[in-house]
Design a protein around this motif. Structure first.
Motif, PDB file in Angstrom:
ATOM      1  N   THR A 501     -19.833 -25.662 -36.112  1.00  0.00           N
ATOM      2  CA  THR A 501     -18.670 -25.459 -36.557  1.00  0.00           C
ATOM      3  C   THR A 501     -18.279 -23.949 -37.175  1.00  0.00           C
ATOM      4  O   THR A 501     -17.267 -23.452 -36.997  1.00  0.00           O
ATOM      5  N   PHE A 502     -19.483 -23.211 -37.330  1.00  0.00           N
ATOM      6  CA  PHE A 502     -19.286 -21.914 -37.513  1.00  0.00           C
ATOM      7  C   PHE A 502     -19.268 -20.951 -36.425  1.00  0.00           C
ATOM      8  O   PHE A 502     -19.720 -19.854 -36.507  1.00  0.00           O
ATOM      9  N   ARG A 503     -19.411 -21.341 -35.154  1.00  0.00           N
ATOM     10  CA  ARG A 503     -19.317 -20.737 -33.942  1.00  0.00           C
ATOM     11  C   ARG A 503     -18.543 -19.208 -34.204  1.00  0.00           C
ATOM     12  O   ARG A 503     -19.256 -18.310 -33.852  1.00  0.00           O
ATOM     13  N   GLY A 504     -17.192 -19.237 -34.448  1.00  0.00           N
ATOM     14  CA  GLY A 504     -16.469 -18.010 -34.402  1.00  0.00           C
ATOM     15  C   GLY A 504     -17.141 -16.807 -35.513  1.00  0.00           C
ATOM     16  O   GLY A 504     -17.335 -15.906 -35.403  1.00  0.00           O
ATOM     17  N   ILE A 505     -17.660 -17.704 -36.800  1.00  0.00           N
ATOM     18  CA  ILE A 505     -18.231 -16.824 -37.779  1.00  0.00           C
ATOM     19  C   ILE A 505     -19.715 -16.154 -37.245  1.00  0.00           C
ATOM     20  O   ILE A 505     -19.856 -15.025 -37.632  1.00  0.00           O
ATOM     21  N   ASN A 506     -20.164 -16.933 -36.523  1.00  0.00           N
ATOM     22  CA  ASN A 506     -21.587 -16.629 -35.998  1.00  0.00           C
ATOM     23  C   ASN A 506     -21.361 -15.425 -35.081  1.00  0.00           C
ATOM     24  O   ASN A 506     -22.176 -14.455 -34.935  1.00  0.00           O
ATOM     25  N   LEU A 507     -20.570 -15.572 -34.201  1.00  0.00           N
ATOM     26  CA  LEU A 507     -20.472 -14.389 -33.194  1.00  0.00           C
ATOM     27  C   LEU A 507     -19.964 -13.295 -33.634  1.00  0.00           C
ATOM     28  O   LEU A 507     -20.453 -12.196 -33.396  1.00  0.00           O
ATOM     29  N   ARG A 508     -19.094 -13.291 -34.721  1.00  0.00           N
ATOM     30  CA  ARG A 508     -18.664 -12.182 -35.348  1.00  0.00           C
ATOM     31  C   ARG A 508     -19.817 -11.524 -36.120  1.00  0.00           C
ATOM     32  O   ARG A 508     -19.916 -10.316 -36.501  1.00  0.00           O
ATOM     33  N   ASP A 509     -20.763 -12.499 -36.797  1.00  0.00           N
ATOM     34  CA  ASP A 509     -21.689 -11.988 -37.430  1.00  0.00           C
ATOM     35  C   ASP A 509     -21.706 -10.956 -38.533  1.00  0.00           C
ATOM     36  O   ASP A 509     -22.440 -10.032 -38.782  1.00  0.00           O
ATOM     37  N   ALA A 510     -20.495 -11.293 -39.396  1.00  0.00           N
ATOM     38  CA  ALA A 510     -20.302 -10.234 -40.268  1.00  0.00           C
ATOM     39  C   ALA A 510     -20.109 -10.902 -41.769  1.00  0.00           C
ATOM     40  O   ALA A 510     -19.656 -10.261 -42.709  1.00  0.00           O
ATOM     41  N   ALA A 511     -20.470 -12.108 -42.135  1.00  0.00           N
ATOM     42  CA  ALA A 511     -20.248 -12.783 -43.109  1.00  0.00           C
ATOM     43  C   ALA A 511     -21.578 -13.588 -43.663  1.00  0.00           C
ATOM     44  O   ALA A 511     -22.440 -13.738 -42.729  1.00  0.00           O
ATOM     45  N   HIS A 674      -1.479 -15.341 -36.377  1.00  0.00           N
ATOM     46  CA  HIS A 674      -2.020 -16.002 -35.222  1.00  0.00           C
ATOM     47  C   HIS A 674      -1.924 -15.073 -33.764  1.00  0.00           C
ATOM     48  O   HIS A 674      -2.173 -15.517 -32.701  1.00  0.00           O
ATOM     49  N   ASN A 675      -1.828 -13.740 -34.343  1.00  0.00           N
ATOM     50  CA  ASN A 675      -1.448 -13.000 -33.181  1.00  0.00           C
ATOM     51  C   ASN A 675      -2.826 -12.111 -32.725  1.00  0.00           C
ATOM     52  O   ASN A 675      -2.882 -10.959 -32.927  1.00  0.00           O
ATOM     53  N   PHE A 676      -3.786 -12.995 -32.232  1.00  0.00           N
ATOM     54  CA  PHE A 676      -5.087 -12.352 -31.899  1.00  0.00           C
ATOM     55  C   PHE A 676      -5.999 -13.406 -30.923  1.00  0.00           C
ATOM     56  O   PHE A 676      -5.418 -14.435 -30.749  1.00  0.00           O
ATOM     57  N   ALA A 677      -7.004 -12.541 -30.207  1.00  0.00           N
ATOM     58  CA  ALA A 677      -7.672 -13.556 -29.308  1.00  0.00           C
ATOM     59  C   ALA A 677      -8.968 -14.047 -29.963  1.00  0.00           C
ATOM     60  O   ALA A 677      -9.659 -13.009 -30.776  1.00  0.00           O
ATOM     61  N   ALA A 678      -9.517 -15.082 -29.841  1.00  0.00           N
ATOM     62  CA  ALA A 678     -10.641 -15.651 -30.601  1.00  0.00           C
ATOM     63  C   ALA A 678     -11.782 -15.174 -29.876  1.00  0.00           C
ATOM     64  O   ALA A 678     -11.723 -15.086 -28.441  1.00  0.00           O
ATOM     65  N   LEU A 679     -12.929 -15.043 -30.440  1.00  0.00           N
ATOM     66  CA  LEU A 679     -13.976 -14.825 -29.627  1.00  0.00           C
ATOM     67  C   LEU A 679     -14.554 -16.214 -29.275  1.00  0.00           C
ATOM     68  O   LEU A 679     -14.501 -17.166 -30.094  1.00  0.00           O
ATOM     69  N   ILE A 680     -15.187 -16.455 -27.981  1.00  0.00           N
ATOM     70  CA  ILE A 680     -15.491 -17.620 -27.404  1.00  0.00           C
ATOM     71  C   ILE A 680     -17.021 -17.696 -27.092  1.00  0.00           C
ATOM     72  O   ILE A 680     -17.424 -18.703 -26.490  1.00  0.00           O
TER      73      ILE A 680
END
Length: 680
Positions: A501-511, A674-680
């Motif tokens: 569930t945290f995939r996007g948060i984990n990829l950014r690794d900033a929180a 919603h004007n951005f691309a998500a990290l996948i």
């Protein structure tokens, strides 16, 4: 002299443990053991709290003067917990008598009246014949004896005994075993868990029906309204306690099996024997001792069976010692007595006679006499009021939906009106709903840490001594002023699933991410039977499982704020379903939380979470508006019921602060578009 409460063996509760089921993995075995330990800790906590409540009640009634200072407040609290504050409006009774059965020395009238509009009470009235002057009258409230013609027909021997010995007696059907149906066992087995949220107990209706029975008796030419008594056994005993406590017209009270103390009830888990009608919604943490004190110094005779598991001997003996001393303090020790019989939860001719003797002494003013106790009962069907055809307009079956009151969410048109309502509602939350977590909580303590596959695992001991499991993940490189996330887990959410569930948060690794499993929630959660045990027992000490879980979320906030590098001004709370609403309440109660994200939330407290009395005052769309103008984010969809919430945000000029989010990480970093691309 101060009297102290003592319960032999208090605090000793069954300890769960043993070997884990063999089919579990090592990780599941660890989770299972944590669940078992949490159950034992919570049982210990509830027992300790029950003992505290009993001890405090003993202190409050240690003398006449100490009790009189508190009596009015405790009386109003009891009425509120029964759903009788304010009193319901006394509408016309519209009594009907469908038939009179002539029994020679007495007559039995088959009657019905409306205690509230279209709420029908069926009863039999036993009237002596050939008696001079007005007579004392007794209300007999029935226990759970089943007959398709109402419980009253199973207790007719009591009406006969009173009538043959010179009393008018009315035997009332309880609402579930009556000629038109309503529910008693809503929480016990009918899955109506919202009753606690509504602040509803069938005891309130039963007490009101008994009060209206007194109103009816006052209209009868045979009755002396200055000489009312009340009695009953089992559930009827409990209604005698409650009604005697709140109704001053009752001059003498005889509850038969039974009463105990909060301490004994929690220690022996007696709720498993009892219907929901046996309890008020105990938000003010009353002890049954308070009922005896509210009746004092009016004459009170109680009776118990030594083998009655529902009312433990230690409990009723503790009750007896303290109430007896209070009556002595009032100068009337003779007005209180406890009879013990060597039986279980059983009625008897002996106890029936003792009740008549007690009323003789205090309603007739006569010495013990030879009583006429023989009886010949009528066939059940012959005492039915409606003969199988009750009124089609009866509202009895839905009384739980409206008896205790329902919230009305007004469409407020300006900010001044909302701010006034906001202050009122916050005060209600603190003083009525969350009395158990008001005040400054004790700082949680991290007891154990260990490395897991995806998270660091923490065992955190909360202020009430319960160990709560948490998961912590930090950025791989040191950060400062990083946003923080509290994720409130739901049952069966394991670390691997949450990590995904945290995939996007984990990829950014900033929180900095903290997952909290509130008590009873876990990869291996409580079985439903265990949850129901805690659900009912928690109510007895003024809590719910969910209110305690809110305190666990607040404890996790304290843990997160202590993490190095977290920005305390950018903390988000998130969760799915009911868990998300627990996070919402944490943010309402602690304004340092920056924002909330709700994933598929419930839309009414009728669906959960359950907090005592909350549906008397408000419901979720209005509660969510208390977050305004802080940001409230909905993940993937906004339920239509929360349009009310958005309208309140509009009063602040911030309708955009109710945001439809499609991922967590962007919201945490302050992106509300919603004007951005998500990290996948």
């Amino acid at each position: 002299m101060q009297r102290r409460c003592f319960l032999r063996g208090a605090g000793a509760v069954p300890v769960l443990g043993g070997a884990a089921p063999p089919q579990l993995t090592e990780q599941e075995t660890t989770a299972w053991r944590g669940t078992q330990e949490g159950r034992n800790q919570l049982r210990d906590f509830l027992v300790r709290t029950g003992s505290f409540i009993t001890e405090r009640a003993c202190d409050e009634i240690r003398s006449q003067s100490s009790w009189e200072k508190l009596r009015t407040a405790r009386l109003l609290e009891l009425r509120e917990m029964l759903g009788l504050l304010p009193w319901p409006k006394k509408t016309p009774l519209n009594p009907i008598i469908t038939e009179v059965v002539d029994k020679g020395a007495y007559a039995v009238e088959k009657i019905a009246f409306e205690s509230l509009p279209k709420v029908y009470v069926t009863a039999n009235l036993y009237v002596p014949k050939g008696q001079a002057g007005r007579l004392p009258a007794v209300v007999y409230v029935c226990g759970h004896a089943f007959s398709p013609y109402g419980s009253k027909v199973k207790y007719q021997r009591h009406g006969i005994s009173f009538a043959r010995n010179g009393y008018v007696a009315i035997i009332l059907d309880p609402i579930e075993v009556a000629e038109t149906f309503a529910v008693h066992y809503g929480v016990y087995y009918r899955e109506m868990y919202d009753w606690y949220a509504r602040g509803y107990t069938p005891a309130g209706v039963e007490v009101w029906n008994a009060i209206r029975a007194l109103d009816y008796l006052e209209t009868r030419p045979e009755v002396d309204a200055a000489r009312f008594g009340i009695t009953g056994r089992s559930g009827g005993a409990m209604m005698s306690w409650f009604t005697g406590a709140v109704e001053p017209r009752i001059r003498a009270v005889v509850p038969v099996m039974g009463i105990s103390t909060c301490a004994a009830n929690l220690r022996d888990n007696t709720q498993r024997f009892h219907c929901d009608c046996m309890f008020a919604i105990n938000s003010y943490q009353h002890d049954p001792i308070h009922l005896g004190a509210l009746i004092a110094p009016r004459p009170l005779l109680m009776a118990h069976g030594k083998k009655d598991l529902g009312f433990p001997m230690d409990g009723y003996k503790e009750f007896e010692r303290n109430i007896s001393a209070l009556y002595t303090g009032y100068g009337h020790p003779e007005r209180f007595r406890n009879i013990e019989v060597d039986t279980d939860h059983a009625d008897s001719g002996y106890l029936r006679g003792q009740a008549v003797h007690w009323f003789d002494r205090y309603l007739k003013g006569i010495e013990p006499r030879k009583l006429l106790m023989e009886y010949s009962e009528e066939a059940d069907a012959s005492l039915a009021v409606f003969q199988g055809k009750p009124p089609a307009d009866a509202r009895n079956f839905r009384i739980h939906e409206w008896f205790a009151g329902t919230p009305k969410l007004s469409r407020l048109t300006n900010l001044r009106l909302w701010e006034s309502r906001r202050r009122e509602l916050l005060d209600l939350l603190h003083t009525k709903v969350f009395r158990d977590i008001s005040g400054e909580p004790a700082e949680p303590r991290i007891e154990r840490t260990s490395a897991g596959q995806f998270f660091q695992e923490l065992d955190v001991v909360t202020g009430d001594g319960i160990t709560v499991h948490m998961l912590l993940a930090k950025p791989s490189k040191p950060v400062s002023q990083a946003p923080g996330l509290i994720y409130v887990a739901s049952d069966e959410e394991d670390p691997a699933a949450i990590h995904q569930t945290f995939r996007g948060i984990n990829l950014r690794d900033a929180a900095i991410r903290l997952v909290v499993y509130p008590r009873g929630v876990g990869e291996v959660g409580w079985k439903k039977s265990v949850w129901k045990e805690f659900f009912r027992n928690a109510m007895l000490v003024g809590r719910t499982v969910d209110s305690m879980r809110v305190s666990d979320v607040l404890a996790s906030l304290s843990v997160l704020r202590r993490q190095e590098g977290v920005d305390p001004a950018r903390i988000t709370v998130c969760g799915k379903g009911v868990s998300g609403i627990l996070g919402l309440y944490a943010a309402v109660l602690n304004t340092s939380i920056h924002q909330v994200m709700l994933m598929d939330p419930t839309t009414s407290h009728a669906q959960g979470p359950i907090f005592l009395h909350i549906l008397r005052y408000s419901d979720l769309p209005e509660i969510a508006a208390l977050l305004a103008p802080r940001r409230l984010n909905f993940y993937a969809r906004v339920p239509r019921e929360y349009e009310y919430t958005k309208n309140i945000y509009s009063l602040y000029g911030k309708p955009d602060h109710v945001f439809l989010a499609m991922n967590i990480e962007a919201v945490m970093e302050g992106r509300y578009d919603h004007n951005f691309a998500a990290l996948i």
